[in-house]
Design an enzyme around this catalytic site. Sequence first.
Site, PDB file in Angstrom:
ATOM      1  CG  ASP A   1     -10.667 -14.257   7.163  1.00 54.76           C
ATOM      2  OD1 ASP A   1      -9.668 -14.832   7.634  1.00 54.76           O
ATOM      3  OD2 ASP A   1     -10.683 -13.194   6.508  1.00 54.76           O
TER       4      ASP A   1
ATOM      5  CE1 TYR B   1      -3.534  -2.791   0.796  1.00 52.71           C
ATOM      6  CE2 TYR B   1      -2.310  -3.222   2.486  1.00 52.71           C
ATOM      7  CZ  TYR B   1      -3.097  -3.708   1.722  1.00 52.71           C
ATOM      8  OH  TYR B   1      -3.771  -4.824   1.929  1.00 52.71           O
TER       9      TYR B   1
ATOM     10  CE  LYS C   1      -2.839 -11.434   8.843  1.00 45.39           C
ATOM     11  NZ  LYS C   1      -2.291 -10.396   8.373  1.00 45.39           N
TER      12      LYS C   1
ATOM     13  CE1 TYR D   1      -7.503  -6.206   3.377  1.00 38.51           C
ATOM     14  CE2 TYR D   1      -6.576  -7.883   4.803  1.00 38.51           C
ATOM     15  CZ  TYR D   1      -6.616  -6.969   3.637  1.00 38.51           C
ATOM     16  OH  TYR D   1      -5.380  -7.137   2.732  1.00 38.51           O
TER      17      TYR D   1
HETATM   18  C1  LIG Z   1      -8.861 -11.499   8.441  1.00 37.84           C
HETATM   19  C2  LIG Z   1      -7.837 -11.467   7.283  1.00 37.84           C
HETATM   20  N1  LIG Z   1      -8.199 -12.324   6.412  1.00 37.84           N
HETATM   21  C3  LIG Z   1      -7.241 -12.334   5.274  1.00 37.84           C
HETATM   22  C4  LIG Z   1      -6.041 -11.657   5.205  1.00 37.84           C
HETATM   23  C5  LIG Z   1      -5.111 -12.031   3.865  1.00 37.84           C
HETATM   24  O1  LIG Z   1      -4.023 -12.735   4.260  1.00 37.84           O
HETATM   25  P1  LIG Z   1      -2.739 -12.632   3.467  1.00 37.84           P
HETATM   26  O2  LIG Z   1      -2.132 -11.047   3.501  1.00 37.84           O
HETATM   27  O3  LIG Z   1      -1.993 -13.661   4.041  1.00 37.84           O
HETATM   28  O4  LIG Z   1      -3.175 -12.796   1.964  1.00 37.84           O
HETATM   29  C6  LIG Z   1      -5.790 -10.911   6.280  1.00 37.84           C
HETATM   30  C7  LIG Z   1      -4.453 -10.370   6.229  1.00 37.84           C
HETATM   31  O5  LIG Z   1      -4.099  -9.274   6.948  1.00 37.84           O
HETATM   32  C8  LIG Z   1      -6.445 -10.749   7.404  1.00 37.84           C
HETATM   33  O6  LIG Z   1      -6.283 -10.032   8.519  1.00 37.84           O
END
Ligand SMILES: Cc1ncc(COP(=O)(O)O)c(C=O)c1O
Length: 425
Positions: free
Chosen positions: A249, A20, A278, A148
């Site tokens: 998620d 970003y 992560k 997100y």
């Molecule tokens: C809740 C959530 N989902 C998906 C993602 C995307 O993961 P990545 O950056 O490994 O593609 C993130 C990344 O910050 C996240 O916080």
Amino acid sequence: MNINNTIDLDFDKNHLWHPYTSMINPLPVYPVTHASGVHIYLENGEKLLDGMASWWSVLHGYNHPILNEAIKEQVDQMSHVMFGGLTHRPAVELGKKLIEITPPSLTRIFFADSGSVAVEVAIKMAMQYWQSKGINTKNKLMALSKGYHGDTFAAMSVCDPVNSMHSLYKGFLPEHYFVPAPTSRFNDAFDGSEIKVLEQHFAEHHNDVAAFILEPIVQNAGGMNFYHANYLKAVRELCNKYNVLLICDEIATGFGRTGKMFAVEHADIEPDILCIGKAITGGYMTLSATLTSDKIALGISEGEAGVMMHGPTFMANPLACAVANKSIELLLESDWQNTISRIETCLKTHLTPLVSYDSVADVRILGAIGVVEMKHPVDVAAVQKHLISKGVWLRPFGKLIYMMPPYVMQDEELIQIIDAIKTML
Ligand SMILES: Cc1ncc(COP(=O)(O)O)c(C=O)c1O
């Protein structure tokens, strides 16, 4: 030409994109030579306490001897081998561990290489499942404002439309249904009127909705919103009532961050599909997984394609699986619940008082996450420069200055970060 053999910052500035940032006016970047424990070491000799855990991923600290050893051992066997038609011990062991620690109905695992891809896979699973049932109308998703889920297109299409600038991709990006972000806070009384609004959305759209996707309990990069477990329970009930799948998620919240191994446990619910990433490797390597139930997995396999239509080159990469196995073992062998509650207590004692500053709108804490919401947007470059002068690494966004340290961070170190934050309020 770089004659000092230092990291070539001119090259970096002129050729490398960072997350970003602009190529015309990029934010400063700080050259790192190594990291160890809870510290990041800059090339100029400065030592920074890492309050970000490298975007939520580092649990046991950097350069951990046991995790290093796991990778070294694995690299001598094989660093990679394709997963199409082959399998290996690290993947099988990791699969068994994940099935043990996630909700009981999740028995089928798809390994991928990043959080965003895990979300893509989850969405494909939901779509393919309904197709296999002969229901072709369910080709939309419902999501929360302020959510997100990643930066690839399908994942981005369920992120908050304003924060992730959907307008830039109009006509190309799929358009889904958005429900207002939950407002009842995690520890406050629950406002039942939220459910009425939620149910209206289900009642109106369920015929064309394949799945509801959300981050359980903590909305992360969309605003660090900690919401009430009753809201999550209600979403689960409405999904059942209206025949909509639930995708949770937990890419940011998984592996203990909120005080439970997975945040869905706060509401005692099980998703149909779960995304994790992560911290799965303790922050060592990129790896993610999408888990689902027998019902969904077998349903997909009975459908027109007969298979799950995804297969990344680096699926179940052995190095990543090996280090994930060790990281999960370290976590389970540790007294992780007490560790998270120690961090939470320390944050409650020392971060909460910052709410009395005029510039601060709110302070909120859950598990190993502490958030200071300012009244005005933060100047990221200036704040980071100041924090570095105090020996601290954070990456604020919008109005939020937040910390989510590696679990091995001690109270004195947490307080050092909080003291540094105080000096800029
Ligand atoms: C809740 C959530 N989902 C998906 C993602 C995307 O993961 P990545 O950056 O490994 O593609 C993130 C990344 O910050 C996240 O916080």
